[in-house]
Design an enzyme around this catalytic site. Structure first.
Site, PDB file in Angstrom:
ATOM      1  N   THR A  60       5.573  -0.378  -4.390  1.00  0.00           N
ATOM      2  CA  THR A  60       6.837  -1.054  -4.662  1.00  0.00           C
ATOM      3  C   THR A  60       6.706  -1.937  -5.895  1.00  0.00           C
ATOM      4  O   THR A  60       5.603  -2.325  -6.290  1.00  0.00           O
ATOM      5  CB  THR A  60       7.273  -1.950  -3.486  1.00  0.00           C
ATOM      6  OG1 THR A  60       6.280  -2.958  -3.269  1.00  0.00           O
ATOM      7  CG2 THR A  60       7.473  -1.142  -2.219  1.00  0.00           C
ATOM      8  N   ILE A  61       7.845  -2.250  -6.499  1.00  0.00           N
ATOM      9  CA  ILE A  61       7.933  -3.343  -7.452  1.00  0.00           C
ATOM     10  C   ILE A  61       8.391  -4.551  -6.648  1.00  0.00           C
ATOM     11  O   ILE A  61       9.352  -4.471  -5.880  1.00  0.00           O
ATOM     12  CB  ILE A  61       8.900  -3.027  -8.617  1.00  0.00           C
ATOM     13  CG1 ILE A  61       8.990  -4.218  -9.580  1.00  0.00           C
ATOM     14  CG2 ILE A  61      10.265  -2.611  -8.139  1.00  0.00           C
ATOM     15  CD1 ILE A  61       9.787  -3.924 -10.850  1.00  0.00           C
ATOM     16  N   SER A  62       7.669  -5.658  -6.780  1.00  0.00           N
ATOM     17  CA  SER A  62       7.966  -6.842  -5.971  1.00  0.00           C
ATOM     18  C   SER A  62       9.351  -7.383  -6.283  1.00  0.00           C
ATOM     19  O   SER A  62       9.935  -7.128  -7.339  1.00  0.00           O
ATOM     20  CB  SER A  62       6.933  -7.938  -6.233  1.00  0.00           C
ATOM     21  OG  SER A  62       5.651  -7.540  -5.806  1.00  0.00           O
ATOM     22  N   HIS A  67       7.890 -12.389  -8.408  1.00  0.00           N
ATOM     23  CA  HIS A  67       7.357 -12.394  -9.770  1.00  0.00           C
ATOM     24  C   HIS A  67       7.558 -13.771 -10.408  1.00  0.00           C
ATOM     25  O   HIS A  67       6.683 -14.265 -11.143  1.00  0.00           O
ATOM     26  CB  HIS A  67       8.039 -11.310 -10.612  1.00  0.00           C
ATOM     27  CG  HIS A  67       7.521  -9.940 -10.337  1.00  0.00           C
ATOM     28  ND1 HIS A  67       8.318  -8.811 -10.376  1.00  0.00           N
ATOM     29  CD2 HIS A  67       6.268  -9.495 -10.031  1.00  0.00           C
ATOM     30  CE1 HIS A  67       7.585  -7.740 -10.107  1.00  0.00           C
ATOM     31  NE2 HIS A  67       6.342  -8.137  -9.886  1.00  0.00           N
ATOM     32  N   HIS A 118      -4.598   1.950  -9.026  1.00  0.00           N
ATOM     33  CA  HIS A 118      -5.454   3.068  -8.603  1.00  0.00           C
ATOM     34  C   HIS A 118      -4.700   4.394  -8.528  1.00  0.00           C
ATOM     35  O   HIS A 118      -5.299   5.423  -8.235  1.00  0.00           O
ATOM     36  CB  HIS A 118      -6.105   2.764  -7.253  1.00  0.00           C
ATOM     37  CG  HIS A 118      -5.130   2.709  -6.105  1.00  0.00           C
ATOM     38  ND1 HIS A 118      -4.206   1.709  -5.953  1.00  0.00           N
ATOM     39  CD2 HIS A 118      -4.948   3.539  -5.055  1.00  0.00           C
ATOM     40  CE1 HIS A 118      -3.504   1.923  -4.855  1.00  0.00           C
ATOM     41  NE2 HIS A 118      -3.926   3.034  -4.294  1.00  0.00           N
ATOM     42  N   ASP A 151      -9.944   0.946  -9.327  1.00  0.00           N
ATOM     43  CA  ASP A 151      -9.881   0.192  -8.077  1.00  0.00           C
ATOM     44  C   ASP A 151      -9.723  -1.287  -8.413  1.00  0.00           C
ATOM     45  O   ASP A 151     -10.698  -1.967  -8.742  1.00  0.00           O
ATOM     46  CB  ASP A 151     -11.145   0.428  -7.260  1.00  0.00           C
ATOM     47  CG  ASP A 151     -11.068  -0.186  -5.868  1.00  0.00           C
ATOM     48  OD1 ASP A 151     -10.163  -1.016  -5.626  1.00  0.00           O
ATOM     49  OD2 ASP A 151     -11.914   0.154  -5.015  1.00  0.00           O
ATOM     50  N   GLY A 152      -8.489  -1.773  -8.330  1.00  0.00           N
ATOM     51  CA  GLY A 152      -8.211  -3.150  -8.707  1.00  0.00           C
ATOM     52  C   GLY A 152      -8.923  -4.170  -7.853  1.00  0.00           C
ATOM     53  O   GLY A 152      -9.089  -5.325  -8.262  1.00  0.00           O
ATOM     54  N   THR A 228      -4.789  -0.538  -1.330  1.00  0.00           N
ATOM     55  CA  THR A 228      -5.316   0.639  -0.650  1.00  0.00           C
ATOM     56  C   THR A 228      -6.105   1.517  -1.601  1.00  0.00           C
ATOM     57  O   THR A 228      -6.109   1.318  -2.813  1.00  0.00           O
ATOM     58  CB  THR A 228      -4.171   1.489  -0.048  1.00  0.00           C
ATOM     59  OG1 THR A 228      -3.314   1.921  -1.122  1.00  0.00           O
ATOM     60  CG2 THR A 228      -3.374   0.685   0.960  1.00  0.00           C
TER      61      THR A 228
END
Length: 232
Positions: A60-62, A67, A118, A151-152, A228
């Site tokens: 999703t975009i928050s 933000h 990711h 992988d953030g 994830t």
């Protein structure tokens, strides 16, 4: 007041967020006005609603108010010339906002924004969105934005340390690798699953001082999608 902050245009959205006390800094308001949220969503019909939206791939975009919260919280560490990491960069929206703060037109030195996600399709989408928004990305001359796939949860040590780190999805525990990549001083804004009795998730402010001492402060409860592994 987030539920009253919907707009019909990007400018109206930002002005309502400001009127409702969700944006307090003129710098944050101006940066958000420069980035049309409609260029970073899948369904433009709901682009200016103050709510999260799907951008595909279970991401999703928050909501705009989140933000705004994040940018206001990190603002001390988003000065011109500073470096910021956006974990779970999604469609690239917040990277654009952060870019306008650390690399405002005409400022020297210019800062740098690194976005990491990711999901390769989202990285490609974000690069397209940013370029269509008139911003230079990755290998383009004068680029102050780097979008990478990875992988953030492990950050992006190649460009560390970062004055500011924003994490846009909930971590099950506080990722030590991200704390390690904070500059001295530096700040991280991160949602983390609650394990101490609050339930749900909470936003944490993680500060590292000039001597490297770390302080962690719980700010408020939230509901974010989880950090994830990439879909298989």
């Amino acid at each position: 007041m987030a539920w009253r902050s919907h707009g019909n245009t990007n400018v109206e959205l930002v002005e309502k967020l400001t009127k409702n006390g969700l944006i307090n800094s003129p710098l944050v308001g101006e940066a958000m006005k420069k980035v049309d949220r409609g260029n970073y969503v899948v369904d433009r019909r709901d682009a200016y609603r103050d709510s999260p939206q799907s951008i595909g791939y279970k991401a999703t975009i928050s909501a705009p108010h989140m933000h705004a919260h994040a940018t206001e919280n990190l603002l001390e560490f988003l000065q011109p010339g500073m470096k910021v990491l956006d974990v779970g960069s999604g469609s690239g929206y917040l990277c654009a906002v952060l870019h306008h703060l650390v690399s405002p037109d005409g400022s020297e030195p210019q800062g740098k924004v690194v976005g990491i996600d990711h999901i390769p399709q989202l990285v490609d989408m974000s690069i397209t969105n940013l370029r269509q928004d008139g911003l230079k990305v990755n290998d383009e001359a004068g680029s102050g934005i780097l979008m990478v796939c990875g992988d953030g949860r492990k950050g992006y040590p190649q460009d560390a340390p970062y004055n500011a780190i924003h994490v846009g999805a909930a971590a099950p525990v506080m990722p030590q690798e991200l704390v390690d990549q904070l500059a001295t001083p530096g700040r991280m804004f991160i949602p983390v699953d609650d394990i101490e009795g609050w339930g749900g998730q909470s936003i944490w402010q993680v500060d590292k001082d000039a001597e490297g001492n770390v302080n962690k402060q719980r700010l408020f409860g939230v509901s974010y999608v989880p950090l994830t592994d990439a879909p298989k």
